[in-house]
Design a protein around this motif. Structure first.
Motif, PDB file in Angstrom:
ATOM      1  N   UNK A   8       0.835  -1.204   0.000  1.00 46.43           N
ATOM      2  CA  UNK A   8       0.000   0.000   0.000  1.00 46.43           C
ATOM      3  C   UNK A   8       0.866   1.248   0.000  1.00 46.43           C
ATOM      4  N   UNK A   9       1.829   1.305   0.922  1.00 44.67           N
ATOM      5  CA  UNK A   9       2.676   2.485   1.026  1.00 44.67           C
ATOM      6  C   UNK A   9       3.583   2.644  -0.191  1.00 44.67           C
ATOM      7  N   UNK A  10       4.107   1.533  -0.696  1.00 41.41           N
ATOM      8  CA  UNK A  10       5.004   1.600  -1.853  1.00 41.41           C
ATOM      9  C   UNK A  10       4.282   2.080  -3.103  1.00 41.41           C
ATOM     10  N   UNK A  11       3.021   1.689  -3.263  1.00 37.97           N
ATOM     11  CA  UNK A  11       2.287   1.979  -4.498  1.00 37.97           C
ATOM     12  C   UNK A  11       1.424   3.228  -4.413  1.00 37.97           C
ATOM     13  N   UNK A  12       0.764   3.429  -3.276  1.00 38.82           N
ATOM     14  CA  UNK A  12      -0.208   4.515  -3.162  1.00 38.82           C
ATOM     15  C   UNK A  12       0.133   5.574  -2.122  1.00 38.82           C
ATOM     16  N   UNK A  13       1.062   5.282  -1.235  1.00 38.44           N
ATOM     17  CA  UNK A  13       1.358   6.210  -0.153  1.00 38.44           C
ATOM     18  C   UNK A  13       0.477   5.935   1.053  1.00 38.44           C
ATOM     19  N   UNK A  14       0.289   6.934   1.896  1.00 36.72           N
ATOM     20  CA  UNK A  14      -0.526   6.755   3.089  1.00 36.72           C
ATOM     21  C   UNK A  14      -2.014   6.818   2.733  1.00 36.72           C
ATOM     22  N   UNK A  15      -2.866   6.737   3.748  1.00 40.55           N
ATOM     23  CA  UNK A  15      -4.314   6.690   3.514  1.00 40.55           C
ATOM     24  C   UNK A  15      -4.808   7.923   2.771  1.00 40.55           C
ATOM     25  N   UNK A  26      -3.750   7.816  -0.835  1.00 43.36           N
ATOM     26  CA  UNK A  26      -4.594   6.841  -1.524  1.00 43.36           C
ATOM     27  C   UNK A  26      -5.960   7.447  -1.833  1.00 43.36           C
ATOM     28  N   UNK A  27      -6.516   8.176  -0.883  1.00 46.98           N
ATOM     29  CA  UNK A  27      -7.837   8.776  -1.082  1.00 46.98           C
ATOM     30  C   UNK A  27      -7.820   9.789  -2.226  1.00 46.98           C
ATOM     31  N   UNK A  28      -6.761  10.566  -2.317  1.00 50.18           N
ATOM     32  CA  UNK A  28      -6.644  11.515  -3.427  1.00 50.18           C
ATOM     33  C   UNK A  28      -6.587  10.793  -4.763  1.00 50.18           C
ATOM     34  N   UNK A  29      -5.901   9.661  -4.799  1.00 50.01           N
ATOM     35  CA  UNK A  29      -5.852   8.862  -6.033  1.00 50.01           C
ATOM     36  C   UNK A  29      -7.215   8.267  -6.341  1.00 50.01           C
ATOM     37  N   UNK A  30      -7.944   7.881  -5.304  1.00 47.79           N
ATOM     38  CA  UNK A  30      -9.295   7.356  -5.483  1.00 47.79           C
ATOM     39  C   UNK A  30     -10.202   8.434  -6.073  1.00 47.79           C
TER      40      UNK A  30
END
Length: 225
Positions: free
Chosen positions: A66-73, A76-80
């Protein structure tokens, strides 16, 4: 005589193992699929209602992945949100800019018919969905709001894109003489944005199907000649 190096493995130098540890690991999951799983969970539970453990289980990935690909929560939410915008705007534009039916139908596909179709689709697939009930962006606007200026900016930019898409459709309707005399396409577009996301808010508050249907019909009634 040729020495058999396979008979007894020699100790490896420390640099060899350090090299292996430094090598990037091959991802054992599809990032886009994992992102879509995160989107589904955030949409149903909200940002605060979704824990890191929930995300890892639903995305079926490890914490490190998760951290390697998307970063923190939050990252990840911004990418979502970016993923949601891309999918939602693509579908919206496909509906609002369509000029022909996919199958032979006597009724012409005018701009106003396309707008009605878009609202009906939103009602059926989002508002009446018990797990979601509203647009992810509208939910985020209410939940996060001004507490996070960056996320608020993303949501505001999305609403502007929706307004612009509706305005373009209404401008075509205006040129074709479909709108009531004196209509102002930009003002109507803003009214429709308010109607669209108001339906979601009312759905999540427990409004009945009959009430939601009435809200939609009254909201679109301003377009009738």
């Amino acid at each position: 005589m040729v020495q058999n190096f396979y008979a007894q493995e020699r100790p490896r130098p420390r640099a060899y193992y350090q090299h292996l540890q430094a090598m990037p690991r091959i991802k054992e999951f599809e990032p886009e699929e994992a992102l879509d799983r995160a989107l589904d969970l955030f949409w149903r539970r909200g940002y605060e209602g979704t824990s890191l453990r929930d995300l890892l289980e639903h995305m079926e990935i490890s914490r490190q992945s998760l951290y390697d690909t998307f970063g923190d929560k939050r990252s990840l939410f911004l990418k979502v949100l970016a993923r949601y915008e891309a999918l939602a705007v693509e579908g919206m534009l496909d509906t609002l800019t369509r000029t022909n039916w996919s199958r032979p139908i006597e009724r012409p596909l005018t701009a106003l018919v396309a707008i009605r179709g878009f609202f009906e689709l939103f009602l059926a697939e989002v508002v009446l969905d018990r797990d979601r009930g509203s647009c992810l962006m509208a939910n985020t606007a209410i939940e996060v709001g001004p507490a996070d200026p960056e996320i608020q900016g993303v949501v505001r930019a999305y609403f502007v894109r929706v307004e612009d898409a509706l305005h373009a459709a209404l401008a075509r309707a205006h040129e074709a003489g479909e709108l009531p005399a004196g209509s102002e396409p930009r003002g109507l577009a803003r009214h429709l944005v308010n109607t669209l996301y108001g339906l979601g808010v009312m759905s999540r508050s427990g409004a009945s199907r009959a009430a939601l249907r009435q809200m939609l019909d009254v909201g679109l009634s301003v377009l009738a000649r």
